[in-house]
Scaffold this motif. Structure first.
Motif, short mmCIF file in Angstrom:
data_model
loop_
_atom_site.label_atom_id
_atom_site.label_comp_id
_atom_site.label_asym_id
_atom_site.label_seq_id
_atom_site.Cartn_x
_atom_site.Cartn_y
_atom_site.Cartn_z
N THR A 159 -12.34 1.20 3.53
CA THR A 159 -11.60 1.03 2.28
C THR A 159 -11.42 -0.46 2.00
O THR A 159 -10.83 -1.19 2.79
CB THR A 159 -10.22 1.71 2.35
OG1 THR A 159 -10.40 3.09 2.68
CG2 THR A 159 -9.49 1.59 1.01
N CYS A 160 -11.91 -0.89 0.85
CA CYS A 160 -11.88 -2.31 0.49
C CYS A 160 -10.78 -2.57 -0.53
O CYS A 160 -10.79 -1.99 -1.63
CB CYS A 160 -13.22 -2.73 -0.10
SG CYS A 160 -14.62 -2.51 1.02
N THR A 161 -9.83 -3.41 -0.17
CA THR A 161 -8.74 -3.77 -1.05
C THR A 161 -8.63 -5.28 -1.16
O THR A 161 -9.13 -6.01 -0.30
CB THR A 161 -7.39 -3.21 -0.55
OG1 THR A 161 -6.91 -4.01 0.54
CG2 THR A 161 -7.52 -1.76 -0.10
N SER A 162 -7.93 -5.73 -2.19
CA SER A 162 -7.71 -7.16 -2.37
C SER A 162 -6.63 -7.38 -3.41
O SER A 162 -6.51 -6.58 -4.36
CB SER A 162 -9.00 -7.85 -2.82
OG SER A 162 -8.78 -9.21 -3.10
N HIS A 165 0.61 3.20 -3.40
CA HIS A 165 -0.35 4.29 -3.23
C HIS A 165 0.07 5.34 -2.21
O HIS A 165 -0.73 6.23 -1.88
CB HIS A 165 -1.71 3.71 -2.85
CG HIS A 165 -2.19 2.64 -3.78
ND1 HIS A 165 -2.44 2.86 -5.11
CD2 HIS A 165 -2.42 1.31 -3.58
CE1 HIS A 165 -2.82 1.74 -5.70
NE2 HIS A 165 -2.81 0.78 -4.79
N MET A 191 0.83 -1.21 0.00
CA MET A 191 0.00 0.00 0.00
C MET A 191 0.87 1.27 0.00
O MET A 191 0.53 2.25 -0.67
CB MET A 191 -0.94 0.00 1.21
CG MET A 191 -1.97 -1.12 1.21
SD MET A 191 -3.01 -1.11 -0.27
CE MET A 191 -3.73 -2.76 -0.16
N SER A 212 -9.56 -10.69 1.08
CA SER A 212 -9.55 -9.24 0.92
C SER A 212 -9.11 -8.61 2.24
O SER A 212 -9.31 -9.18 3.31
CB SER A 212 -10.93 -8.71 0.53
OG SER A 212 -11.31 -9.18 -0.74
N VAL A 259 -6.29 7.15 -2.74
CA VAL A 259 -7.05 6.48 -1.70
C VAL A 259 -7.91 7.53 -1.02
O VAL A 259 -7.38 8.47 -0.41
CB VAL A 259 -6.12 5.80 -0.69
CG1 VAL A 259 -6.93 5.15 0.44
CG2 VAL A 259 -5.24 4.76 -1.38
N SER A 262 -7.49 -0.80 -7.78
CA SER A 262 -6.62 0.37 -7.62
C SER A 262 -5.20 0.18 -8.14
O SER A 262 -4.48 1.16 -8.36
CB SER A 262 -6.57 0.77 -6.14
OG SER A 262 -6.05 -0.28 -5.34
N ASP A 263 -4.75 -1.06 -8.32
CA ASP A 263 -3.42 -1.31 -8.86
C ASP A 263 -3.40 -1.33 -10.39
O ASP A 263 -2.34 -1.43 -11.00
CB ASP A 263 -2.87 -2.65 -8.35
CG ASP A 263 -2.73 -2.68 -6.84
OD1 ASP A 263 -2.33 -1.66 -6.27
OD2 ASP A 263 -3.03 -3.73 -6.25
N GLU A 273 -11.91 -0.26 -3.73
CA GLU A 273 -10.69 0.09 -4.45
C GLU A 273 -9.96 -1.16 -4.93
O GLU A 273 -8.73 -1.19 -5.03
CB GLU A 273 -9.82 0.99 -3.58
CG GLU A 273 -10.59 2.23 -3.13
CD GLU A 273 -9.77 3.32 -2.44
OE1 GLU A 273 -8.52 3.28 -2.54
OE2 GLU A 273 -10.39 4.22 -1.82
N ILE A 274 -10.74 -2.19 -5.27
CA ILE A 274 -10.17 -3.48 -5.65
C ILE A 274 -9.35 -3.40 -6.94
O ILE A 274 -8.42 -4.17 -7.14
CB ILE A 274 -11.30 -4.54 -5.78
CG1 ILE A 274 -10.71 -5.95 -5.78
CG2 ILE A 274 -12.14 -4.30 -7.01
CD1 ILE A 274 -11.76 -7.05 -5.67
#
Length: 394
Positions: free
Chosen positions: A233-236, A84, A80, A249, A219, A209-210, A206-207
């Motif tokens: 904030t949802c990431t995976s 980001h 992260m 996730s 973010v 985001s990469d 923000e799945i």
């Protein structure tokens, strides 16, 4: 140890592997034999580092309840920060078996039956599903498509509907699926300020985001301190590293009260642990997957450019909306002057393709189709040739 899975031109047979993308056509009401370019997973083998980490776990031969330690968190934290410039804290993180599961937990944790939850259509269809399946109301503030073919938020409409419908929760998709927007800092601040002013909690998906090809991913929770206290904030690693089937996730909730309520909803479901294989894959991906990630990003970027050029030159009746983020291309087919049933017949029966119909994402998707371009170039060329032939012969 060198990365081994960098040839994205290789076509890997996925039929008869229990693949949702390839093996469920008849069950999902589609004819057999279609070329599938729909659901958002890639046709690329994962990083060899992920494979080797999983092989090591498999060879151990015992698959009991699993948990991870600080090494896992530091792999996520470092990713992260590197990707980001976002400094996350250990206590913020809640692991879940997927982002959609997290969306549902947020709905149950922060709203009551009958409450309004705001989305911006056309948008990822599970947003609406988890709202309505849990007895809440969908409040839609549609995106605006300007004369330059760029989608914008309708900020005035959004704020009016938040007030009129007494909205408590907002689902943000950033980058936006399916239209491919990577929201600018200014756009996100406009949205964040409105939500803060009206005490609206934001769930920021923000799945993707990469997967940025134009602009910068911001973010939301990191733009202002005030946003951090109202944002989930949802990431995976699932989209980035093609491990969606491993069900992991990482959800970040800085506000202790919101985090406690979220955890309580998870506890009520009876979900008490995570998929050990998924945790292993996530840690390996974030720690060792950089070379694969950069190569994949370059390949997908070239595929997106190829689609844009091919469609412009060979199928000018269709317009490609600029894909700033995600590997999902949004095709504007409205100039074909077909209704949605006719468009679907063209895509399925005449082109032999399985895309995602735009209406899945709301009525604002009428006349559009979503195409997944995370596949070998030869597959993409075949799909576009089939589409071209169908349009010419209609």
């Amino acid at each position: 140890m060198a990365e081994k899975n960098l040839n994205f031109d290789i076509v890997t047979e996925r039929k008869h592997t229990n693949s949702l993308k390839y093996d469920l056509a008849s069950r999902l009401g589609k004819p057999e034999g279609l070329l599938p370019m729909w659901v958002a997973d890639m046709d690329f083998k994962v990083s060899s580092y992920i494979q080797e980490a999983l092989e090591s776990q498999v060879m151990h031969g015992i698959y009991g309840y699993s948990e991870v330690g600080e090494e896992y968190f530091h792999a996520v934290k470092d990713w992260m920060m590197t990707r980001h410039n976002w400094q996350v804290e250990r206590r913020w993180m809640v692991k879940t078996p997927g982002v959609v599961f997290a969306l549902a937990m947020a709905v149950k944790a922060y709203t009551e039956e009958g409450d309004g939850i705001l989305i911006q259509q056309p948008v990822y269809y599970p947003f609406r599903n988890v709202i309505e399946e849990n007895g809440r109301r969908t409040v839609n503030s549609p995106l605006l498509l300007d004369e330059n073919g760029c989608y914008r938020m309708n900020v005035q409409d959004l704020e009016e509907k938040i007030q009129k419908e007494k909205v408590k929760l907002l689902f943000l998709c950033n980058p936006h699926n399916p239209v491919g927007r990577v929201w600018s800092r200014e756009e996100l601040i406009n949205l964040g300020d409105i939500c803060y002013r009206h005490h609206v909690i934001i769930v920021s998906d923000e799945i993707h985001s990469d997967l940025i090809f134009k602009g910068t991913h911001y973010v939301l929770a990191d733009l202002k301190k005030e946003y951090r206290d109202i944002t989930v904030t949802c990431t995976s690693p699932s989209k980035t590293f093609n491990i969606a089937g491993l069900q992991v996730s990482n959800i970040f909730i800085a506000n202790a009260k919101l985090r406690k309520a979220f955890r309580q909803e998870i506890n009520r479901t009876g979900v008490s642990g995570n998929n050990g294989v998924g945790l292993t894959a996530c840690q390996a991906a974030y720690r060792y997957g950089e070379e694969w990630y950069q190569a994949m990003l370059s390949y997908v970027r070239a595929n997106i450019l190829f689609v844009k050029e091919y469609v412009s030159e060979q199928i000018p009746q269709i317009k490609v909306i600029e894909t700033e983020g995600t590997y999902l291309v949004w095709l504007d087919c409205r100039a074909l002057c077909l209704n949605d049933d006719q468009l679907e017949e063209l895509i399925v029966k005449k082109a032999g393709l399985w895309l995602d119909s735009g209406t899945m994402f709301g009525e604002e998707g009428s006349g559009f189709q979503r195409m997944n371009v995370a596949c070998p170039r030869s597959v993409l060329e075949k799909a576009l040739e089939q589409l071209k032939h169908a349009v010419l012969m209609r």
